[in-house]
Every structure is written in structure tokens, then in C-alpha cells.
Design an enzyme around this catalytic site. Sequence first.
Site, short mmCIF file in Angstrom:
data_model
loop_
_atom_site.label_atom_id
_atom_site.label_comp_id
_atom_site.label_asym_id
_atom_site.label_seq_id
_atom_site.Cartn_x
_atom_site.Cartn_y
_atom_site.Cartn_z
N TYR A 53 -57.36 65.18 -71.57
CA TYR A 53 -58.17 64.22 -70.82
C TYR A 53 -59.62 64.70 -70.74
O TYR A 53 -59.92 65.88 -70.92
CB TYR A 53 -57.58 64.01 -69.42
CG TYR A 53 -58.11 62.78 -68.73
CD1 TYR A 53 -57.99 61.52 -69.33
CD2 TYR A 53 -58.74 62.84 -67.50
CE1 TYR A 53 -58.48 60.38 -68.72
CE2 TYR A 53 -59.23 61.71 -66.87
CZ TYR A 53 -59.10 60.48 -67.49
OH TYR A 53 -59.59 59.35 -66.88
N ARG A 174 -47.25 46.08 -78.84
CA ARG A 174 -46.82 46.76 -80.07
C ARG A 174 -45.34 46.59 -80.38
O ARG A 174 -44.86 47.09 -81.39
CB ARG A 174 -47.18 48.25 -79.99
CG ARG A 174 -48.69 48.48 -80.06
CD ARG A 174 -49.05 49.96 -80.06
NE ARG A 174 -48.94 50.55 -78.74
CZ ARG A 174 -49.17 51.83 -78.48
NH1 ARG A 174 -49.49 52.65 -79.47
NH2 ARG A 174 -49.08 52.30 -77.25
N MET A 241 -54.26 55.25 -76.83
CA MET A 241 -52.81 55.40 -76.75
C MET A 241 -52.19 55.80 -78.08
O MET A 241 -51.12 56.42 -78.11
CB MET A 241 -52.18 54.11 -76.24
CG MET A 241 -52.45 53.83 -74.78
SD MET A 241 -51.58 52.37 -74.20
CE MET A 241 -52.00 52.42 -72.44
#
Length: 330
Positions: A53, A174, A241
Site C-alpha cells: 500500500y 469480472r 486489483m
Amino acid sequence: MRQARYEKRGPVPQEVIECVESPTPEPTTGQALVAVEAAPINPSDVLTLTGDYGMLPSLPAIGGNEGVGRVVRCGPETEGPEEGQLVLIPVGIGTWSSHVVADVRKLIPLPDQADPKQLAMMTINPPTASLLLSEFVDLKEGDWVIQNAANSGVGGYLVQLARLKGYRTINVVRRESAVEGVKAQGADVVLVDGDDLHKRVREATGGEPVRLAIDAVGGAATDRIASCLAEGGTLVNYGMMSGEPCQVSPANIVFRDVTVKGFWLAKWFERASPDAQKTVFGQLTKLIATGQLQARIAAEYDVSQIKEAVAAAAAGERDGKVLVVPSHDE
């Protein structure tokens, strides 16, 4: 008290964190002891455990960045929320814990009649969704917005907020199994990602322009959603992602004049005035408290089950948020 603590970071997030027990601290002057009611596990929390992160706390650290709790007691000579008051816990103080000690000036009282589990998810995903809709393009009622990762936490809030504002949404997922869940939140169009996405979007909108695209996936998915924009449209990325850098072709940037921008809520907090922050959170609190804005919850775990909770949050094909819901039976 029980806390979810980690002393290192690694590629398998559930392996680096564990539940530890320690004496419940006493609040000092200016502080309050808060019993945590609920705290979500966000993708940013998982990335913090793996070290990927953009902002990492010093180690050792307690997991969890947001949550709500009830005031147990305030420190000596301290005026603050009354005992039992539901409060929003300040961001970043380690909410995967049965108790936290916080500065009373940073505790925000919340409506007691509202669902604390829904309010626990208020600090990060709802403002992200709200600001993605308001900060980049001057949208009008009836305008189309396209987003991918539509079954994510931010995606679900964005669908609901757009509907409340009168915008229409094209929502890209997805996998086929995610379609119905997104539709149930009020989506106008839900499509499974693929190379012909721009053709199916044009059919769904009847050729009407799409001026704002919101990307949380990265990789080739960024270019596919960029191709759905009208000429001169804006694409905003807020996540990765796929684990891959965003790809946008020269055809979209040069020939179709697509603008690519990024959004990180932490940066917005740095720049936004206290009044601007108060306005955003005031609006969101009202919508969540009245049930107009909600997130799906996939599973709940006690702090003692933090390894299982993080593993569930890091796994794919979830239908909703994973929450840490501490027990207070001691």
C-alpha cells in the site's frame, strides 16, 4: 483486551497477523476508552499487511483503519461523549481490537438507532465513491457513468449514490456470478468484462456519451473501460486489483483525447477543508443511518479469528465486506 497485531509484512497477509491479549488500558485526560462494535477489512488493509500500500504504519502495528464503537468511559477531568454513545473511531488507530483508546476530540457521535455495522464502513469506501462522482466531471441528471470492479465495496456505494443523484451506471464485473448482486443494488447495466466491452456499452446506452469512467482494476482493463468513453472523456483510477499497472493506448489518449487521473482518499483529506470534510460525512451519515446507502456483508469474525478473517477478505469471489465484530463477554 484482544488486538490483531503484526510485526512484519509478507505476501500471505493472514500469516503475518495474529490475535494477542493485553491489559485493557485506562484512558488518560483528554481520552476515552471505546469498545469496538465493528471494523471492516478493506483491500487497503490487506495491501498494508503485504507491504504494497502507498502508506505503511511503523511496526509493530495493530490492523484496521476504520470502525465504530461505544464509549466505555472518559479519562479524568475529561468531557466527551456519554457512556454507551455510539461513535465513529478516528482513522488509523488500529480498529481490529476489542477496545481502543482515542482522543475525545476526534470521536464523532453517531445515531444510536442506525446499524453500527453499516456505519463501521463509512470512513473510506462511501466518501471515495461520492468524491469519484463529484470531483472530476460535472455530471448532470441522466448522464452515464461506467465503472469496473462494480461488485467491490466502493462499487456498490457508487451504484447507490449515482442512482440517488439521477445518474445512470454501466457496471463492469469480472465474473458472471457477480452480476445479480450488482443489479440488486440498483445498477442500470451490468456487463462482464471482455475485449468487446466498448461495443456492448454502446448497445446498452444507445450510443449516448459516457463522460466519466472509474477504474479500480488496472492492467488491460483500464484501456477497455477507457475505450467506452466519449471523446474528451475522463478516466479516474483509484485501485489496482489486477496487480498490474494501468494500460491506456495512444489511440485513447492521443486520438480520442481521453484524460487519465488518479484518486486517493488520503490525499483528498490532506487538501480538503474541515468544512468540506464535514459536509461529505454529514451527507453520508444521514444516508447510511436512514438505510438509503448500504453495503453487503459477506462474513463476520471475532478478533480471535483474525487469521481466518484476513484470509476471507483476501480471497476472490466474495459477495460483500468482511467485518471484524469483537465479542465483549469478558
